[in-house]
Design an enzyme around this catalytic site. Structure first.
Site, PDB file in Angstrom:
ATOM      1  N   ASN A   5     -62.286  11.506 -35.040  1.00  0.00           N
ATOM      2  CA  ASN A   5     -62.508  12.952 -35.006  1.00  0.00           C
ATOM      3  C   ASN A   5     -63.900  13.209 -35.580  1.00  0.00           C
ATOM      4  O   ASN A   5     -64.090  13.186 -36.798  1.00  0.00           O
ATOM      5  CB  ASN A   5     -61.428  13.656 -35.849  1.00  0.00           C
ATOM      6  N   TRP A   6     -64.837  13.451 -34.688  1.00  0.00           N
ATOM      7  CA  TRP A   6     -66.230  13.573 -35.130  1.00  0.00           C
ATOM      8  C   TRP A   6     -66.558  14.944 -35.729  1.00  0.00           C
ATOM      9  O   TRP A   6     -67.645  15.131 -36.258  1.00  0.00           O
ATOM     10  CB  TRP A   6     -67.176  13.283 -33.961  1.00  0.00           C
ATOM     11  N   LYS A   7     -65.641  15.895 -35.560  1.00  0.00           N
ATOM     12  CA  LYS A   7     -65.899  17.256 -36.069  1.00  0.00           C
ATOM     13  C   LYS A   7     -67.263  17.736 -35.552  1.00  0.00           C
ATOM     14  O   LYS A   7     -67.644  17.366 -34.440  1.00  0.00           O
ATOM     15  CB  LYS A   7     -65.781  17.283 -37.593  1.00  0.00           C
ATOM     16  N   HIS A  90     -55.665  21.476 -36.294  1.00  0.00           N
ATOM     17  CA  HIS A  90     -56.316  20.786 -37.411  1.00  0.00           C
ATOM     18  C   HIS A  90     -56.462  21.768 -38.584  1.00  0.00           C
ATOM     19  O   HIS A  90     -56.726  22.945 -38.386  1.00  0.00           O
ATOM     20  CB  HIS A  90     -57.681  20.254 -36.985  1.00  0.00           C
ATOM     21  N   GLU A 160     -51.598  15.009 -41.541  1.00  0.00           N
ATOM     22  CA  GLU A 160     -52.801  15.002 -42.365  1.00  0.00           C
ATOM     23  C   GLU A 160     -52.608  15.917 -43.577  1.00  0.00           C
ATOM     24  O   GLU A 160     -52.783  17.141 -43.462  1.00  0.00           O
ATOM     25  CB  GLU A 160     -54.003  15.509 -41.561  1.00  0.00           C
ATOM     26  N   GLY A 166     -61.053  14.094 -46.187  1.00  0.00           N
ATOM     27  CA  GLY A 166     -62.430  14.043 -46.678  1.00  0.00           C
ATOM     28  C   GLY A 166     -62.546  13.960 -48.197  1.00  0.00           C
ATOM     29  O   GLY A 166     -63.625  14.149 -48.749  1.00  0.00           O
ATOM     30  N   GLY A 225     -61.782  10.832 -39.640  1.00  0.00           N
ATOM     31  CA  GLY A 225     -62.970  11.678 -39.650  1.00  0.00           C
ATOM     32  C   GLY A 225     -64.182  10.906 -40.132  1.00  0.00           C
ATOM     33  O   GLY A 225     -64.818  10.163 -39.388  1.00  0.00           O
ATOM     34  N   GLY A 226     -64.492  11.062 -41.432  1.00  0.00           N
ATOM     35  CA  GLY A 226     -65.716  10.485 -42.000  1.00  0.00           C
ATOM     36  C   GLY A 226     -65.976   9.032 -41.632  1.00  0.00           C
ATOM     37  O   GLY A 226     -67.084   8.683 -41.214  1.00  0.00           O
TER      38      GLY A 226
END
Ligand code: PGA
Length: 247
Positions: A5-7, A90, A160, A166, A225-226
């Protein structure tokens, strides 16, 4: 499945290097069971970069309709772009863009109708976690978002915990395993055809903790994500996933 998930990250030059690196690193394994959710503007770039590979490229969000809705991306645009899956619900969409279960249920319905796999994100806040209200919160989110509208070909859930996203903090993998079993039970009892969905874990997954999660029976993959922004780290996590889930 492992989903990046690159956001709101990425640019044309670094995306290109990322894709090339993933292809090099995955040359032996191939790219099955891997999804990438880049920004809308980079969707076609990523899709084209993996045109000869078995990778799934999806959206991070979707609107409920098309037409006079300035700034939106409609479900029919997702179909037209050959979008494989779409995240909905999300916690950043819920918090920053005020999305509630009602709007998420409309998105879910549109995705099912459009034959695009919904990846429904659910999770509790730290206060709810501390108060022992995790299961209650997840059950409400599932019931209100899918409203009995379950299709076996689709629906993946991403659990999540908001406080793990994060932050570097994660729940214990064994506890996550128990929660995933609970999620599968809730969906199964609402499903006409006994569907037990795939449930991914998301929230500070990295290459140091990935094995602890993937060793658990009910953790079917991860939403990352990160740690997905670095192609080497993401590749390391995929290799760990393969060792535990593709034996
Ligand atoms: P994280 O994000 O891996 O950076 O915690 C996960 C997510 O928000 O999907």
């Amino acid at each position: 499945m492992i989903i990046a998930n690159w956001k709101a990250n990425g640019d044309i030059k670094s995306n290109k290097a990322w894709c090339n690196q993933l292809i090099v690193r995955m040359s032996n394994r191939g790219l099955k069971s891997i999804g990438i959710a880049p920004s809308f503007i980079h969707f076609n770039q990523i899709k084209n970069a993996f045109i000869n590979n078995d990778i799934k490229v999806g959206f991070q969000d979707i609107d409920i309709d098309g037409g006079a809705r300035t700034g939106s991306i409609s479900p029919s645009m997702a179909v037209d772009s050959d979008c494989s899956f779409c995240l909905i619900g999300h916690s950043e969409r819920r918090e920053i863009f005020n999305e509630d279960n009602n709007i998420i249920s409309k998105k879910y319905k549109m995705l099912v109708k459009s034959h695009i796999k919904p990846v429904l994100c659910i999770g509790e806040s730290f206060e709810e976690f501390k108060a022992g209200k995790t299961e209650q919160k997840l059950q409400t989110q599932i019931q209100e978002c899918i409203q009995g509208n379950i299709s076996s070909e689709n629906l993946t859930i991403a659990y999540e915990p908001i406080w793990a996203i994060g932050s570097g903090n994660t729940p214990k993998p064994k506890d996550v395993n128990t929660i995933h079993e609970f999620i599968k039970d809730v969906v199964q009892s609402a499903s006409e055809n006994n569907l037990r969905p795939q449930v991914l874990y998301g929230g500070s997954v990295n290459k140091s903790n990935a094995a602890d999660f993937f060793v658990e029976k009910n953790i079917d993959g991860a939403l990352i994500g990160g740690a997905s922004l670095d192609a080497d780290i993401f590749s390391d996590i995929i290799e760990i996933y393969s060792r535990h889930k593709e034996k």
